[in-house]
Structure formats: C-alpha cells, structure tokens
Write a protein that holds these residues in place. Structure first.
Motif, PDB file in Angstrom:
ATOM      1  N   THR A  60       0.859  -1.180   0.000  1.00 48.76           N
ATOM      2  CA  THR A  60       0.000   0.000   0.000  1.00 48.76           C
ATOM      3  C   THR A  60       0.898   1.233   0.000  1.00 48.76           C
ATOM      4  N   TYR A  61       0.719   2.071  -1.010  1.00 44.43           N
ATOM      5  CA  TYR A  61       1.493   3.295  -1.144  1.00 44.43           C
ATOM      6  C   TYR A  61       0.673   4.443  -0.566  1.00 44.43           C
ATOM      7  N   HIS A  62       1.200   5.100   0.471  1.00 45.11           N
ATOM      8  CA  HIS A  62       0.478   6.183   1.145  1.00 45.11           C
ATOM      9  C   HIS A  62       0.927   7.562   0.670  1.00 45.11           C
ATOM     10  N   GLU A  90       7.531  -1.494   6.909  1.00 45.63           N
ATOM     11  CA  GLU A  90       7.034  -0.118   6.875  1.00 45.63           C
ATOM     12  C   GLU A  90       8.170   0.800   6.444  1.00 45.63           C
ATOM     13  N   ILE A  91       7.849   1.667   5.503  1.00 48.78           N
ATOM     14  CA  ILE A  91       8.809   2.651   5.008  1.00 48.78           C
ATOM     15  C   ILE A  91       8.268   4.020   5.374  1.00 48.78           C
ATOM     16  N   LYS A  92       9.051   4.754   6.160  1.00 47.87           N
ATOM     17  CA  LYS A  92       8.616   6.065   6.655  1.00 47.87           C
ATOM     18  C   LYS A  92       9.623   7.142   6.293  1.00 47.87           C
ATOM     19  N   ASP A  97       8.241  11.118  10.261  1.00 44.82           N
ATOM     20  CA  ASP A  97       7.648   9.857  10.719  1.00 44.82           C
ATOM     21  C   ASP A  97       6.367   9.500   9.956  1.00 44.82           C
ATOM     22  N   GLU A  98       6.132  10.158   8.811  1.00 44.83           N
ATOM     23  CA  GLU A  98       4.966   9.826   7.985  1.00 44.83           C
ATOM     24  C   GLU A  98       5.170   8.480   7.312  1.00 44.83           C
ATOM     25  N   ALA A 103       3.991  -2.789   3.527  1.00 41.95           N
ATOM     26  CA  ALA A 103       3.909  -4.035   2.779  1.00 41.95           C
ATOM     27  C   ALA A 103       3.662  -5.190   3.734  1.00 41.95           C
ATOM     28  N   VAL A 104       2.797  -6.089   3.294  1.00 37.70           N
ATOM     29  CA  VAL A 104       2.574  -7.354   3.978  1.00 37.70           C
ATOM     30  C   VAL A 104       2.963  -8.419   2.957  1.00 37.70           C
TER      31      VAL A 104
END
Length: 129
Positions: A60-62, A90-92, A97-98, A103-104
């Motif tokens: 999921t790209y936020h 998790e890539i922040k 810290d956003e 990814a799962v």
C-alpha cells in the motif's frame, strides 16, 4: 517481535520520471530489508539449509518519497503458519515519521537442497519473536 530497521537517503537512481521514488525501488527495498533481517538473526548454517521465496506481496502506497528524503525502513515477522511467514515492512519519512509505504509479504520457506516447502521450525520462529 524483533524489529530490524535501517535509515538511508533517497538518491537520484531511486527516482522515476515523476521525480518520486519508483514503485519498483520500493519492492527492492522491501526484499532487501527482509533478506538483511534474516541474515542478521540466523547463522550461516541455517542460511545454507533454508531459503525463502516470495509467495505474495501486498503493498500500500500512502505518500511519495523524493530526492533528499531520509528513509526509515523497518520490518518484523507478524506470524508463521506451516511454511508461510508473514512479514511486515514499513517505510517512513525519517524526519516526519509519515508512513510512505506498508507491505505485507508472505514468504515461503524451502529446503535449500530439495526446494520443497518446509514448516518454519520453532527454533527459527523463536529467533524473530
């Protein structure tokens, strides 16, 4: 759960034609951090007897990362079921810290000689919990 993380800067080779980090680069980061975590926690003997292959990526790209951003990427094992290990990455943005990407990934454990699926041994599970 044991979390493994790294911090690094976005460089020009990470970008696509929109000057954002390329989606393929995120996939590479997801795979790289997963492999590094495995290598850090396990012995050479274990690494030579078992291998992991991706069964499924759900990404999921936020938000987008851009040149000069500092990235914090972290990973941990969420669960194990038979030969399947579910890993979270998790890539922040390290400065804000956003959450940029989550990814799962389902990884399947294989015997390195036969390439047949192998139940994740309790000893291996314990190394990551």
């Amino acid at each position: 759960m044991k979390i493994y993380s790294e911090i690094f800067d976005v460089v020009p080779n990470d970008l696509d034609n929109l000057n954002h980090v390329n989606n393929i680069r995120y996939v590479e980061w997801i795979q790289d951090i997963s492999k590094k975590h495995w290598a850090q926690v396990t012995s050479r003997e274990i690494q030579e007897s078992m291998i992991w292959v991706v069964r499924n990526h759900n990404i999921t790209y936020h938000k987008s990362a851009v040149l000069g951003n500092t990235i914090n990427i972290s990973t941990y094992i969420k669960s194990n079921n038979g030969p399947i290990s579910t890993r979270i990455v998790e890539i922040k943005n390290n400065n804000t810290d956003e959450l940029l990407v989550k990814a799962v990934t389902e990884w399947c454990l294989l015997d390195s000689k036969t390439f047949r699926p192998k139940r994740v041994p309790k000893e291996i599970q314990a190394l990551f919990l």
